[in-house]
Scaffold this motif. Structure first.
Motif, PDB file in Angstrom:
ATOM      1  N   LEU A   1     120.361  28.468  47.827  1.00  0.00           N
ATOM      2  CA  LEU A   1     120.384  29.761  48.510  1.00  0.00           C
ATOM      3  C   LEU A   1     120.512  30.936  47.542  1.00  0.00           C
ATOM      4  N   ALA A   2     120.989  30.675  46.344  1.00  0.00           N
ATOM      5  CA  ALA A   2     121.130  31.733  45.336  1.00  0.00           C
ATOM      6  C   ALA A   2     119.950  31.786  44.376  1.00  0.00           C
ATOM      7  N   GLN A   3     119.027  30.852  44.489  1.00  0.00           N
ATOM      8  CA  GLN A   3     117.871  30.818  43.584  1.00  0.00           C
ATOM      9  C   GLN A   3     117.066  32.119  43.744  1.00  0.00           C
ATOM     10  N   PRO A   4     116.702  32.802  42.665  1.00  0.00           N
ATOM     11  CA  PRO A   4     116.121  34.143  42.767  1.00  0.00           C
ATOM     12  C   PRO A   4     114.878  34.242  43.632  1.00  0.00           C
ATOM     13  N   ASP A   5     114.009  33.243  43.600  1.00  0.00           N
ATOM     14  CA  ASP A   5     112.803  33.324  44.424  1.00  0.00           C
ATOM     15  C   ASP A   5     113.144  33.254  45.907  1.00  0.00           C
ATOM     16  N   PHE A   6     114.120  32.418  46.273  1.00  0.00           N
ATOM     17  CA  PHE A   6     114.536  32.391  47.672  1.00  0.00           C
ATOM     18  C   PHE A   6     115.180  33.709  48.066  1.00  0.00           C
ATOM     19  N   VAL A   7     115.984  34.279  47.189  1.00  0.00           N
ATOM     20  CA  VAL A   7     116.609  35.578  47.484  1.00  0.00           C
ATOM     21  C   VAL A   7     115.525  36.630  47.714  1.00  0.00           C
ATOM     22  N   GLU A   8     114.451  36.572  46.931  1.00  0.00           N
ATOM     23  CA  GLU A   8     113.339  37.514  47.133  1.00  0.00           C
ATOM     24  C   GLU A   8     112.692  37.293  48.494  1.00  0.00           C
TER      25      GLU A   8
ATOM     26  N   THR B   1     114.953  38.724  51.134  1.00  0.00           N
ATOM     27  CA  THR B   1     114.923  40.193  51.128  1.00  0.00           C
ATOM     28  C   THR B   1     113.666  40.710  51.806  1.00  0.00           C
ATOM     29  N   LEU B   2     112.518  40.114  51.496  1.00  0.00           N
ATOM     30  CA  LEU B   2     111.264  40.518  52.126  1.00  0.00           C
ATOM     31  C   LEU B   2     111.284  40.259  53.633  1.00  0.00           C
ATOM     32  N   ALA B   3     111.827  39.107  54.033  1.00  0.00           N
ATOM     33  CA  ALA B   3     111.887  38.776  55.452  1.00  0.00           C
ATOM     34  C   ALA B   3     112.713  39.794  56.234  1.00  0.00           C
ATOM     35  N   LEU B   4     113.864  40.143  55.695  1.00  0.00           N
ATOM     36  CA  LEU B   4     114.728  41.085  56.391  1.00  0.00           C
ATOM     37  C   LEU B   4     114.154  42.494  56.393  1.00  0.00           C
ATOM     38  N   ALA B   5     113.475  42.867  55.298  1.00  0.00           N
ATOM     39  CA  ALA B   5     112.860  44.188  55.242  1.00  0.00           C
ATOM     40  C   ALA B   5     111.712  44.303  56.247  1.00  0.00           C
TER      41      ALA B   5
ATOM     42  N   GLY C   1     103.540  31.732  57.876  1.00  0.00           N
ATOM     43  CA  GLY C   1     104.090  32.172  59.138  1.00  0.00           C
ATOM     44  C   GLY C   1     105.183  33.199  58.907  1.00  0.00           C
ATOM     45  N   PRO C   2     105.878  33.589  59.968  1.00  0.00           N
ATOM     46  CA  PRO C   2     106.938  34.606  59.828  1.00  0.00           C
ATOM     47  C   PRO C   2     107.995  34.191  58.813  1.00  0.00           C
ATOM     48  N   ARG C   3     108.271  35.075  57.883  1.00  0.00           N
ATOM     49  CA  ARG C   3     109.242  34.764  56.835  1.00  0.00           C
ATOM     50  C   ARG C   3     110.636  34.485  57.394  1.00  0.00           C
ATOM     51  N   LEU C   4     110.937  35.057  58.539  1.00  0.00           N
ATOM     52  CA  LEU C   4     112.259  34.869  59.108  1.00  0.00           C
ATOM     53  C   LEU C   4     112.560  33.412  59.429  1.00  0.00           C
ATOM     54  N   TYR C   5     111.521  32.650  59.794  1.00  0.00           N
ATOM     55  CA  TYR C   5     111.817  31.299  60.266  1.00  0.00           C
ATOM     56  C   TYR C   5     110.771  30.247  59.946  1.00  0.00           C
ATOM     57  N   SER C   6     109.729  30.561  59.212  1.00  0.00           N
ATOM     58  CA  SER C   6     108.702  29.559  58.907  1.00  0.00           C
ATOM     59  C   SER C   6     109.118  28.726  57.695  1.00  0.00           C
ATOM     60  N   THR C   7     109.828  27.646  57.963  1.00  0.00           N
ATOM     61  CA  THR C   7     110.322  26.796  56.881  1.00  0.00           C
ATOM     62  C   THR C   7     109.182  26.135  56.126  1.00  0.00           C
ATOM     63  N   TRP C   8     108.122  25.757  56.825  1.00  0.00           N
ATOM     64  CA  TRP C   8     106.985  25.117  56.154  1.00  0.00           C
ATOM     65  C   TRP C   8     106.329  26.078  55.169  1.00  0.00           C
ATOM     66  N   SER C   9     106.307  27.360  55.494  1.00  0.00           N
ATOM     67  CA  SER C   9     105.676  28.346  54.621  1.00  0.00           C
ATOM     68  C   SER C   9     106.499  28.626  53.373  1.00  0.00           C
ATOM     69  N   LEU C  10     107.809  28.573  53.519  1.00  0.00           N
ATOM     70  CA  LEU C  10     108.683  28.888  52.390  1.00  0.00           C
ATOM     71  C   LEU C  10     108.438  27.938  51.222  1.00  0.00           C
ATOM     72  N   ARG C  11     108.252  26.667  51.506  1.00  0.00           N
ATOM     73  CA  ARG C  11     108.175  25.669  50.437  1.00  0.00           C
ATOM     74  C   ARG C  11     107.053  25.952  49.435  1.00  0.00           C
TER      75      ARG C  11
ATOM     76  N   VAL D   1     107.009  27.171  45.381  1.00  0.00           N
ATOM     77  CA  VAL D   1     106.318  26.406  44.340  1.00  0.00           C
ATOM     78  C   VAL D   1     105.362  27.302  43.565  1.00  0.00           C
ATOM     79  N   LEU D   2     104.567  28.108  44.264  1.00  0.00           N
ATOM     80  CA  LEU D   2     103.609  28.982  43.583  1.00  0.00           C
ATOM     81  C   LEU D   2     104.321  30.043  42.748  1.00  0.00           C
ATOM     82  N   LYS D   3     105.439  30.532  43.253  1.00  0.00           N
ATOM     83  CA  LYS D   3     106.216  31.494  42.468  1.00  0.00           C
ATOM     84  C   LYS D   3     106.714  30.857  41.178  1.00  0.00           C
ATOM     85  N   ARG D   4     107.246  29.649  41.274  1.00  0.00           N
ATOM     86  CA  ARG D   4     107.757  28.976  40.089  1.00  0.00           C
ATOM     87  C   ARG D   4     106.638  28.636  39.117  1.00  0.00           C
ATOM     88  N   ALA D   5     105.449  28.374  39.649  1.00  0.00           N
ATOM     89  CA  ALA D   5     104.308  28.053  38.799  1.00  0.00           C
ATOM     90  C   ALA D   5     103.809  29.264  38.025  1.00  0.00           C
TER      91      ALA D   5
END
Length: 218
Positions: free
Chosen positions: A201-208, A211-215, A6-16, A20-24
């Motif tokens: 909030l400082a974890q690099p994948d979340f920061v990415e 950044t994508l959401a705001l862009a 869903g929208p990166r700005l607010y889709s909390t379910w999508s972020l999780r 995980v896939l990024k860390r994998a």
């Protein structure tokens, strides 16, 4: 492999599962979908068996639900150690993740995310006042302190090394920030919970992600 979110700005379910896939270390594309208009909702139902996001398209199959996608990643990327190696820590990490997956309903309701309450960026909202919300927050602080105290000495995360549990609590950290929740006033006297929120909030994948959401919203 494609993760539909869903929208990166607010889709909390999508972020999780994205975290995980990024860390994998998975190689995947991401498709952001919206569901505000009838046409958008119809398209989402065409894509998703449940009518919700996220969902993972892989090897001709559709895997839906945040936790299912995360467990799929555990099985396909064992080298990523997405759960703790210790059996006791692993069981408790799964317990904490499941509690977040199905609980804290007042927090979800009163500190919800949406177009007017994004989980990224500089926007802030007033802190809701409700006894049930106080109970949810007290439970979160207790849970974080217990897991950090027992297993977190090896790093900033709940179980030392980053795990799926941390992915599931990252949107909570974003809610704490957006709604300006004072954790100290709710039992976090020594700042353990506050430090955990800041680490998420400082974890690099979340920061990415942020950044994508705001862009994309610009």
């Amino acid at each position: 492999m494609e993760l539909i979110i869903g929208p990166r700005l607010y889709s909390t379910w999508s972020l999780r599962p994205w975290l995980v896939l990024k860390r994998a270390g998975a190689e995947f594309t991401t498709r952001e979908v919206f569901y505000r208009t009838p046409e958008q909702k119809a398209e989402l139902h065409r894509l998703s068996p449940s009518g919700f996001v996220p969902l993972l398209k892989v090897e001709g199959e559709t895997i839906w639900d945040t936790l299912s996608i995360s467990e799929w990643a555990v099985e396909h990327y064992p080298e990523a150690h997405l759960w703790p190696d210790d059996p006791t820590a692993r069981a408790l990490a799964r317990s904490a993740t499941a509690e977040m997956h199905s609980g804290f309903q007042t927090l979800r309701t009163l500190c919800g995310t949406g177009p007017d309450h994004p989980m990224v960026g500089e926007a802030r909202s007033e802190t809701p006042s409700d006894p049930a919300l106080d109970r949810d927050l007290a439970r979160l602080i207790e849970l974080w302190r217990q897991m950090r105290g027992r297993f977190g000495a090896g790093g900033p995360w709940l179980f030392g090394r980053w795990s799926i549990a941390d992915a599931f609590f990252t949107p909570v950290a974003a809610r704490v920030r957006h709604y300006q929740i004072d954790l100290t006033a709710r039992g976090d006297a020594d700042g353990v919970a506050r430090a955990y929120v800041e680490a998420l909030l400082a974890q690099p994948d979340f920061v990415e992600w942020e950044t994508l959401a705001l862009a994309n919203a610009a």
